[in-house]
Scaffold this motif. Structure first.
Motif, PDB file in Angstrom:
ATOM      1  N   MET A 175       0.824  -1.194   0.000  1.00 34.80           N
ATOM      2  CA  MET A 175       0.000   0.000   0.000  1.00 34.80           C
ATOM      3  C   MET A 175       0.868   1.259   0.000  1.00 34.80           C
ATOM      4  O   MET A 175       1.991   1.226   0.438  1.00 34.80           O
ATOM      5  CB  MET A 175      -0.893   0.054   1.241  1.00 34.80           C
ATOM      6  CG  MET A 175      -1.784  -1.127   1.388  1.00 34.80           C
ATOM      7  SD  MET A 175      -3.472  -0.651   1.200  1.00 34.80           S
ATOM      8  CE  MET A 175      -4.296  -1.946   2.037  1.00 34.80           C
ATOM      9  N   SER A 176       0.299   2.332  -0.495  1.00 31.31           N
ATOM     10  CA  SER A 176       0.994   3.622  -0.466  1.00 31.31           C
ATOM     11  C   SER A 176       1.388   3.935   0.975  1.00 31.31           C
ATOM     12  O   SER A 176       0.621   3.680   1.900  1.00 31.31           O
ATOM     13  CB  SER A 176       0.065   4.690  -1.027  1.00 31.31           C
ATOM     14  OG  SER A 176       0.264   5.914  -0.393  1.00 31.31           O
ATOM     15  N   LYS A 234       1.637   6.611   2.713  1.00 35.82           N
ATOM     16  CA  LYS A 234       0.974   7.627   3.501  1.00 35.82           C
ATOM     17  C   LYS A 234      -0.389   7.116   3.960  1.00 35.82           C
ATOM     18  O   LYS A 234      -1.274   6.859   3.152  1.00 35.82           O
ATOM     19  CB  LYS A 234       0.823   8.903   2.675  1.00 35.82           C
ATOM     20  CG  LYS A 234       0.348  10.091   3.505  1.00 35.82           C
ATOM     21  CD  LYS A 234       0.605  11.411   2.815  1.00 35.82           C
ATOM     22  CE  LYS A 234      -0.328  11.611   1.631  1.00 35.82           C
ATOM     23  NZ  LYS A 234      -0.167  12.963   1.059  1.00 35.82           N
ATOM     24  N   ILE A 263      -3.910   7.741   5.979  1.00 35.43           N
ATOM     25  CA  ILE A 263      -4.772   8.890   6.246  1.00 35.43           C
ATOM     26  C   ILE A 263      -5.670   8.550   7.418  1.00 35.43           C
ATOM     27  O   ILE A 263      -6.216   7.441   7.493  1.00 35.43           O
ATOM     28  CB  ILE A 263      -5.602   9.225   4.994  1.00 35.43           C
ATOM     29  CG1 ILE A 263      -4.666   9.679   3.888  1.00 35.43           C
ATOM     30  CG2 ILE A 263      -6.646  10.295   5.305  1.00 35.43           C
ATOM     31  CD1 ILE A 263      -5.361  10.106   2.614  1.00 35.43           C
ATOM     32  N   PRO A 310      -4.964   5.197   1.302  1.00 38.76           N
ATOM     33  CA  PRO A 310      -6.039   5.752   0.469  1.00 38.76           C
ATOM     34  C   PRO A 310      -6.794   4.706  -0.336  1.00 38.76           C
ATOM     35  O   PRO A 310      -8.002   4.818  -0.506  1.00 38.76           O
ATOM     36  CB  PRO A 310      -5.299   6.716  -0.469  1.00 38.76           C
ATOM     37  CG  PRO A 310      -4.067   7.086   0.263  1.00 38.76           C
ATOM     38  CD  PRO A 310      -3.700   5.893   1.100  1.00 38.76           C
ATOM     39  N   ARG A 311      -6.080   3.689  -0.814  1.00 39.60           N
ATOM     40  CA  ARG A 311      -6.742   2.793  -1.742  1.00 39.60           C
ATOM     41  C   ARG A 311      -7.483   1.644  -1.065  1.00 39.60           C
ATOM     42  O   ARG A 311      -8.083   0.817  -1.759  1.00 39.60           O
ATOM     43  CB  ARG A 311      -5.770   2.232  -2.766  1.00 39.60           C
ATOM     44  CG  ARG A 311      -4.661   1.367  -2.173  1.00 39.60           C
ATOM     45  CD  ARG A 311      -3.888   0.703  -3.276  1.00 39.60           C
ATOM     46  NE  ARG A 311      -2.679   0.054  -2.780  1.00 39.60           N
ATOM     47  CZ  ARG A 311      -1.965  -0.806  -3.493  1.00 39.60           C
ATOM     48  NH1 ARG A 311      -2.328  -1.114  -4.732  1.00 39.60           N
ATOM     49  NH2 ARG A 311      -0.867  -1.358  -2.976  1.00 39.60           N
ATOM     50  N   MET A 312      -7.474   1.586   0.230  1.00 36.11           N
ATOM     51  CA  MET A 312      -8.200   0.497   0.878  1.00 36.11           C
ATOM     52  C   MET A 312      -9.698   0.667   0.622  1.00 36.11           C
ATOM     53  O   MET A 312     -10.287   1.694   0.966  1.00 36.11           O
ATOM     54  CB  MET A 312      -7.928   0.485   2.382  1.00 36.11           C
ATOM     55  CG  MET A 312      -8.706  -0.629   3.079  1.00 36.11           C
ATOM     56  SD  MET A 312      -8.499  -0.613   4.854  1.00 36.11           S
ATOM     57  CE  MET A 312      -7.119  -1.721   5.026  1.00 36.11           C
ATOM     58  N   LEU A 313     -10.300  -0.340   0.033  1.00 40.13           N
ATOM     59  CA  LEU A 313     -11.723  -0.279  -0.247  1.00 40.13           C
ATOM     60  C   LEU A 313     -12.507  -0.300   1.058  1.00 40.13           C
ATOM     61  O   LEU A 313     -12.095  -0.941   2.036  1.00 40.13           O
ATOM     62  CB  LEU A 313     -12.141  -1.453  -1.137  1.00 40.13           C
ATOM     63  CG  LEU A 313     -11.468  -1.518  -2.516  1.00 40.13           C
ATOM     64  CD1 LEU A 313     -11.815  -2.824  -3.218  1.00 40.13           C
ATOM     65  CD2 LEU A 313     -11.902  -0.331  -3.367  1.00 40.13           C
ATOM     66  N   MET A 346     -16.250   2.242  -2.899  1.00 43.38           N
ATOM     67  CA  MET A 346     -15.871   3.401  -2.078  1.00 43.38           C
ATOM     68  C   MET A 346     -14.545   3.084  -1.440  1.00 43.38           C
ATOM     69  O   MET A 346     -14.253   1.921  -1.125  1.00 43.38           O
ATOM     70  CB  MET A 346     -16.885   3.623  -0.959  1.00 43.38           C
ATOM     71  CG  MET A 346     -18.021   4.549  -1.294  1.00 43.38           C
ATOM     72  SD  MET A 346     -19.086   4.801   0.136  1.00 43.38           S
ATOM     73  CE  MET A 346     -18.146   6.009   1.074  1.00 43.38           C
ATOM     74  N   PHE A 347     -13.763   4.116  -1.252  1.00 44.20           N
ATOM     75  CA  PHE A 347     -12.540   3.939  -0.492  1.00 44.20           C
ATOM     76  C   PHE A 347     -12.833   4.298   0.958  1.00 44.20           C
ATOM     77  O   PHE A 347     -13.627   5.197   1.238  1.00 44.20           O
ATOM     78  CB  PHE A 347     -11.422   4.797  -1.080  1.00 44.20           C
ATOM     79  CG  PHE A 347     -11.123   4.442  -2.501  1.00 44.20           C
ATOM     80  CD1 PHE A 347     -11.517   5.269  -3.540  1.00 44.20           C
ATOM     81  CD2 PHE A 347     -10.487   3.244  -2.808  1.00 44.20           C
ATOM     82  CE1 PHE A 347     -11.269   4.919  -4.861  1.00 44.20           C
ATOM     83  CE2 PHE A 347     -10.243   2.882  -4.127  1.00 44.20           C
ATOM     84  CZ  PHE A 347     -10.634   3.726  -5.155  1.00 44.20           C
ATOM     85  N   VAL A 369     -11.203   5.940   2.972  1.00 40.02           N
ATOM     86  CA  VAL A 369     -10.930   7.354   3.263  1.00 40.02           C
ATOM     87  C   VAL A 369     -12.121   8.227   2.918  1.00 40.02           C
ATOM     88  O   VAL A 369     -12.320   9.295   3.495  1.00 40.02           O
ATOM     89  CB  VAL A 369      -9.693   7.877   2.501  1.00 40.02           C
ATOM     90  CG1 VAL A 369      -8.432   7.290   3.094  1.00 40.02           C
ATOM     91  CG2 VAL A 369      -9.796   7.593   1.028  1.00 40.02           C
ATOM     92  N   GLN A 370     -12.935   7.778   1.963  1.00 34.32           N
ATOM     93  CA  GLN A 370     -14.096   8.573   1.597  1.00 34.32           C
ATOM     94  C   GLN A 370     -15.159   8.545   2.677  1.00 34.32           C
ATOM     95  O   GLN A 370     -16.091   9.351   2.661  1.00 34.32           O
ATOM     96  CB  GLN A 370     -14.703   8.057   0.290  1.00 34.32           C
ATOM     97  CG  GLN A 370     -13.828   8.260  -0.927  1.00 34.32           C
ATOM     98  CD  GLN A 370     -14.580   7.904  -2.182  1.00 34.32           C
ATOM     99  OE1 GLN A 370     -14.736   6.717  -2.508  1.00 34.32           O
ATOM    100  NE2 GLN A 370     -15.070   8.905  -2.883  1.00 34.32           N
TER     101      GLN A 370
END
Lengths: 823, 165, 288
Positions: free
Chosen positions: B1-2, B4, B6, B23-26, B66-67, B69-70
């Motif tokens: 995973m990236s 950074k 959040i 960020p990309r975790m669903l 959706m991620f 983070v959203q």
């Protein structure tokens, strides 16, 4: 009047111990499902819910080519990505892990990761084990594979002629034909000679597939201290073939324990799952960490070894001019895809009921099994006999048309009569019992064919095209294992197994509660519910006194699993056997406690009492606690061992070996259900869209344990049949690319595409061979819907004079058919 | 995973919590694997099957689209919020009685969709129920008993004296 | 199927969103509903390096009458629009077309503006915007421009939207009282993208067609408005024969594509069948 040809076999005597009874307390009741509370509250444990400490995650690199040599694989960049644990190619895995289980003989070797070449789009080329699935997929992007493309033959009629580089498994010979054999059952030539008319047609059944909502997956641990693998998996037949996975892993069978999880649907696609079991176990051993692999949907569509039948038939039905069916002859090319895990079992399966419910005297079939650059076939609800149903029903309809006989009447004239059972069909299989006339009558009563014919006539005046259909089909249940090898060359049958048992462990605890452990899983069938009902019936307990669980293979490796509509029948047999054993023991203790003979006793409402004397009885709990704890209160003799526990094994109730010359196949699928489906639909001839207006499904599954769950299977199976007939198509192009590789393109029916009210009717002809007379009924819906829909669509298009012998009938295809007719 | 992560603050099934996520975790993976709410299931990861449906700020959403983070600041309810074995929601009770499930894999998503329907339309017709669940695939039942269950639950909820929260 | 890595930011103001878009243009993608974008990201067919989440810009979630136009903001959800009485009264073709768009859960988060920018060739709303002569307002840090729907869609998943621009508003002329609407679609299953769809309005005055709009989707690499066919309809008395004639002309003049679900001949068939249906619906739907 010709002598009927009856294969020379003896039908064994029935071993049934419990007949169907009036006023059974639990069997026949639509009790709410035992499985539901946890599923409803989101507490069911499916494979992706399994967490093992320190587990890593697997992603597979899938081949973009349908046929290619793997020239080189560079995994260095992938291996270097932070978070990646190991990257494994087929070659390196093959150093520790052999090919997977296959019923074909000679075997078609399949490795969990392709070694030298890839044989279909989506086949695994490498595996990445990483800290999470996200990183694993990042690593896939970094693997560099050099492929040398090889030719692809995509036309089923050309496949038998492929040679050279187009051959998938050259070590088997310079051909993709895995088998080309003709099976002759009875005096076919003579029967064709005496026929008045021979109906000859080509039929095409294109491939669809089970596509359950939950994909396959496994979580594997390797204990370096003991050398033992523990693999959690949503597999169905782990008790049958689990140990073969140990062989692939190169370890003794004692070193592999498979733990079943709930499965979110299977419909045949999860029968073995040898690939996910062997893959994860092997990777766990290589990585030194437990690993989890869950197929994503793309994996499942392209690489799950689970596509359905894909056949081209040229069929001939020999008839007398009075509509009597005499003989059936066909050649079938079956495109099996890249491997052959079940051998030709799907044709053996077809032979179980290839003549349908009709008095056809002889059968000859040339079966050409070809391998091709597609995902291999697996098992899909019907396992090949749904196609046999399609063929015989379509041929019957053509015969009706050509002879000028009503299609329902032509069926009536040929239906086997109730007094003719047990009926041996030319292939050697037996139909145990039925009343096909009663099923037909019930279907007509429920459907109102006359009323629909009137509506159809009115609609035609308005330029609308309503079509009606009715089919009468078999739904066999309880396969025998001979089906897996009986079509192999007799001198090379492979592993000619003859056991397909089912077993349970059954114990009663000191409080009188019954504990059952099953050796087969839950996948959406209702094993806990039906077993609870049958145990409650057999021991006169309340359902709430029964608890059902699932054994892993260490604890219970005697079994076969759900498939071929066998499970309820077989587990009922095991329950009856186990209940009898425990009842005998309970009576022994109780007789001593009540100072009477065991013959004086009966079970009644959870008590053991003296027959005819209502107030002399003891509860099962009283006797149980005594048996568990008070050994010295009982005689020092065998039979008074502490406790109430047994393992009960039930073998197939009615099966025989095929003779060496294979003039028939023996009895292998005799618990024969029957169904009549009727449909009214409307075709929008401008758009080719089909709307179902009314649908009736009458099923005879013998004694029904839970009518509610059976109706659920009928409706669900019918929905899948609608999918296969109208919507679903695993469509490969001429380069072997799968064009329908997502849920956006592979069209599973939604609530809009299934009739809002499939009316289900029941007829019951209890089997003389199974406990309580139960027959299996899980597959039937899908085995009748395609022919009835095609029949009705053809009927709707009667003004165009079309004849339709294929599925799927997408709107595109229906318009094509109409357009061709208009020229 | 990236690298950074959040920080997000989200309310799930009535509980406020804070987590740090890539960020990309669903959202589906966040609910299932971070919060161990495994009732929500994953069938396709491309937004077609509906097995992953959850309630986000009062409306169903495909959690695979959706991620996590959203979901910052959102109120999320999953099937675990509907009821317990000891106290089933009328929808769960109705699905049980009407045999609205076989394998149970589509069921959580189906229940959340049905809940949304009945909140907006307490007295739906069978056609309206069919339309509402048409975005949830079921491979087992053929849908008929699911519609039966939703209709039965609707009636029970209308007749109930206690308004379910 | 997990997406490739990306950075994520959720600006609190429109200005910030546009600034980020300008700075990162080419590498960044806006995300609103995500119902089209995230599946592509999960398949790794789309790999933006930065996602700019505009869901906090609540002020963009509006639809209102603005003079003789229905103005729809960037964050207006399909669910809101399809249920809106205002939309139904001002632009009833939009409401009608929405019956065919996806499913409830997808409509909850999906936005009209997002859908238009995604420009799926078989999607309903691009064709509707063509028929209704919508204007699309594109804003960037550099300013704002307006593009007619007829200039907006350039090809397969392609529009004129520049990497630093956001579709901030759609402005749809209010449908005249004398104007009826029709919509016909065939898809494999209800809610799927169209194999062919026809959207139309007919403005009928004094028993004759005063103005006509006719658009197709699912037949080519983008939604198509058939201006030449519209002029065949103008001044004519609406009739089944007229509609059939236009349908035949449409089938001949549209160069249809084909895919695994529908070949060319089928799409032509659908154009022939659905065009009269949509036109007849339009003629019949005029409030009397």
């Amino acid at each position: 009047m010709n002598q009927r040809y009856i294969p020379d076999l003896k039908i064994p005597v029935s071993r049934r111990r419990e007949g169907p009874r009036e006023n059974m307390r639990w069997i026949g009741k639509s009790i709410k499902r035992v499985e539901d509370p946890r599923l409803l509250t989101g507490k069911g444990k499916f494979i992706d819910d399994v967490v093992v400490r320190n587990m890593a995650h697997v992603a597979l690199l899938r081949s973009p080519f349908a046929h290619a040599r793997i020239k080189s694989i560079d995994i260095s960049k992938a291996q270097a990505l932070p978070g990646v644990i190991i990257v494994v190619t087929g070659k390196s895995m093959a150093e520790t892990t052999g090919p997977t289980v296959s019923f074909s003989s000679p075997p078609v070797p399949q490795y969990v990761i392709a070694v030298d070449k890839v044989r279909h789009v989506g086949e695994a080329v490498a595996a990445v084990v990483a800290e999470d699935r996200y990183i694993a997929e990042d690593a896939l992007d970094l693997i560099e594979v050099e492929y040398e493309e090889l030719p692809v033959v995509s036309d089923i009629e050309q496949m038998p002629f492929a040679k050279g580089d187009a051959v998938l498994h050259p070590e088997r010979g310079d051909t993709n034909v895995a088998m080309d054999r003709t099976f002759t059952f009875g005096p076919v030539d003579a029967d064709f000679a005496r026929a008045d008319i021979v109906i000859k047609r080509k039929l095409r059944w294109n491939r669809s597939g089970p596509q359950p909502l939950e994909t396959a997956g496994a979580v594997a641990e390797y204990d370096e201290g003991t050398g033992k693998f523990t693999v959690h998996c949503n597999t169905s037949m782990y008790t049958y073939v689990g140990w073969l996975c140990a062989v692939s892993l190169g370890v003794p069978a004692t070193q592999l324990n498979i733990v079943p999880t709930l499965a979110g649907g299977s419909f045949g696609s999860k029968l073995f799952l040898h690939r996910v079991i062997v893959l994860t176990a092997s990777l766990a051993r290589l990585a030194g960490r437990p690993v989890k692999y869950i197929e994503d949907r793309l994996d499942n569509m392209t690489n799950a070894d689970a596509h359905g039948s894909d056949r081209l038939y040229e069929a001939e039905l020999a008839m007398k001019s009075d509509g009597t069916m005499v003989s059936l002859r066909y050649q079938v090319i079956d495109d099996y895809g890249a491997y052959l895990q079940y051998g030709y079992g799907t044709h053996g399966n077809a032979f179980s009921q290839v003549v349908g419910p009709y008095r056809i005297n002889s059968v000859e079939a040339r079966v050409i099994a070809v391998l091709s650059n597609k995902c291999q076939q697996g098992a899909y609800r019907g396992f090949g006999s749904e196609v046999a149903n399609f063929v015989i029903e379509r041929m019957a309809d053509v015969a009706a048309k050509e002879l000028g006989i009503d299609p329902i009447e032509i069926r009536r004239r040929n239906l086997i009569r109730p007094e003719e059972f047990p009926y041996v069909i030319p292939t050697g299989n037996v139909y145990d019992i039925g009343n096909y006339q009663a099923v037909l009558a019930e279907a007509l009563r429920m459907f109102d064919m006359e009323g629909w014919r009137a509506k159809q006539a009115e609609a035609r005046k308005q330029g609308r095209h309503i079509g009606l259909g009715l089919v009468t089909c078999q739904e066999r249940s309880v396969f025998s294992s001979t089906e897996f090898w009986s079509l192999n060359p007799p001198d090379q049958p492979g592993f000619a197994l003859t056991s397909s048992p089912e077993a349970i462990s059954l114990r009663i605890d000191p409080t009188g509660k019954a504990f059952v452990k099953l050796n087969a899983p839950f996948w959406g069938n209702s094993p806990e519910t039906v077993v609870t009902q049958i145990v409650a019936e057999a021991l006169t307990l309340e359902p709430s006194d029964v608890v059902v669980g699932y054994a892993d293979t260490d604890a219970g490796f005697n079994g076969t699993g759900p498939g071929g509509s066998r499970y309820t029948v077989m587990v009922a047999g095991a329950v009856v056997a186990g209940a009898r054993t425990l009842r005998e023991k309970l009576f022994k203790f109780a007789a001593h406690m009540m100072e009477c003979g065991t013959d004086d006793l009966e079970l009644r409402s959870g008590n053991i009492g003296i027959k005819g004397v209502p107030d002399i009885q003891k509860s099962i709990a009283e006797v149980a606690i005594a048996s568990h704890y008070f050994r010295l209160s009982f005689p020092d003799e065998p039979g008074f061992e502490s406790g109430l526990e047994t393992t009960a094994v039930y073998d197939h109730p009615l099966t025989t070996l095929p003779p060496a010359d294979r003039s028939h196949l023996g009895i292998f699928y005799p618990i024969m259900g029957h169904m009549a489906h009727a449909v009214a639909l409307e075709v929008d001839i401008g758009t080719g869209k089909v709307e179902i207006l009314d649908y009736v499904a009458v099923h005879d599954c013998g004694t029904v344990v839970n009518p509610m769950t059976l109706a659920g299977h009928v409706r669900g199976g019918t929905a899948q049949g609608i999918g296969s007939a109208l919507l679903e198509y695993f469509r490969y192009d001429e380069d072997g690319q799968l064009l329908t590789a997502s849920f956006a393109d592979y069209h599973i029916p939604t609530a809009h595409e299934v009739p809002s009210n499939i009316r289900v009717g029941h007829v019951e002809t209890p089997s003389p061979y199974t406990e309580y007379g139960i027959k299996g009924g899980g597959e039937g819906g899908r085995m009748a819907a395609p022919p009835v829909l095609v029949q009705a669509i053809e009927d709707a298009l009667l003004p165009f004079g079309v004849e339709i012998m294929e599925i799927p009938l997408t709107p595109n295809r229906i318009r094509q058919i109409i357009r061709q007719a208009q020229r | 995973m990236s690298n950074k992560l959040i920080e997000i603050a989200v309310t799930v099934n009535g509980k406020s919590l804070e987590r740090r996520v890539p960020p990309r975790m669903l959202l589906s993976d966040f609910l299932r694997h971070e919060l161990h709410l495994t009732g929500t299931h994953v069938g396709c990861e491309h937004g077609v099957c509906g097995a992953c449906n959850v309630e986000v700020d009062g409306k169903t959403a495909r959690s695979c689209l959706m991620f996590a983070v959203q979901a910052e600041g959102a109120i999320i309810n999953t099937v675990e919020s509907l009821g317990t074995i000891a106290k089933l929601h009328p929808l769960q009770q109705a699905f049980w009685e009407k045999h609205g499930l076989q394998c149970g894999f589509c069921t959580p998503g189906m229940l959340m969709t049905a809940k949304e329907l009945l909140a907006a339309n307490p007295n739906p017709t069978r056609e309206e129920v069919t339309e509402a669940i048409s975005g949830n695939l079921c491979r087992c039942t053929g849908y008929q008993t699911i519609v039966d269950a939703v209709m039965s639950a609707a009636e029970a909820m209308r007749n109930s004296e206690v308004t379910p929260s | 199927m997990k997406p490739a890595p990306f950075e994520y930011v959720r600006p609190g103001t429109l200005e910030e969103a546009l600034r980020l878009l300008a700075e990162q243009s080419g590498e960044a993608k806006l995300i609103a509903g995500g119902q089209s974008l995230v599946p592509m990201m999960n398949f790794r067919l789309a790999r933006p390096e930065l996602l700019i989440d505009i869901n906090s810009l609540a002020a963009l979630d509006y639809h209102r009458r603005d003079g003789d136009v229905l103005a729809i903001g960037a964050l207006a959800r399909h669910a809101t629009l399809s249920a809106s009485a205002l939309v139904r009264s001002l632009c009833p073709l939009v409401t009608e077309a929405y019956r065919h768009v996806a499913h409830g859960t997808v409509r909850n988060r999906g936005t009209l503006c997002g859908n238009l920018c995604h420009a799926d060739p078989a999607s309903e709303m691009p064709a509707v915007m063509l028929v209704l002569g919508a204007t699309l307002v594109l804003r960037s840090a550099r300013g704002e421009r307006r593009v007619a729907a007829s200039d907006f869609f350039t090809g397969l998943y392609s529009t004129v939207v520049k990497p630093d621009e956001m579709l901030i508003e759609v402005r749809i002329p209010v449908t005249a009282v004398s104007c009826g609407h029709g919509f016909a679609e065939v898809s494999a299953r209800k809610g799927d993208y169209a194999m062919t769809l026809v959207a139309s309005t007919l403005d009928i005055r004094g028993g004759r067609i005063y103005a006509a709009a006719l658009a197709y989707a699912g037949v080519s690499d983008r939604a198509l408005r058939m201006v030449a066919l519209e002029s065949r309809l103008v001044s004519q008395v609406p009739s089944q024969a007229l509609f059939n004639e236009v349908a035949e002309a449409a089938a001949h003049s549209i160069d249809v594509g084909e895919d695994q679900h529908a070949d060319r001949a089928y799409r032509s068939d659908l154009i022939r069948t659905l065009t009269p249906r949509a036109l007849a619906q339009a003629a019949a739907s005029i409030a009397t």
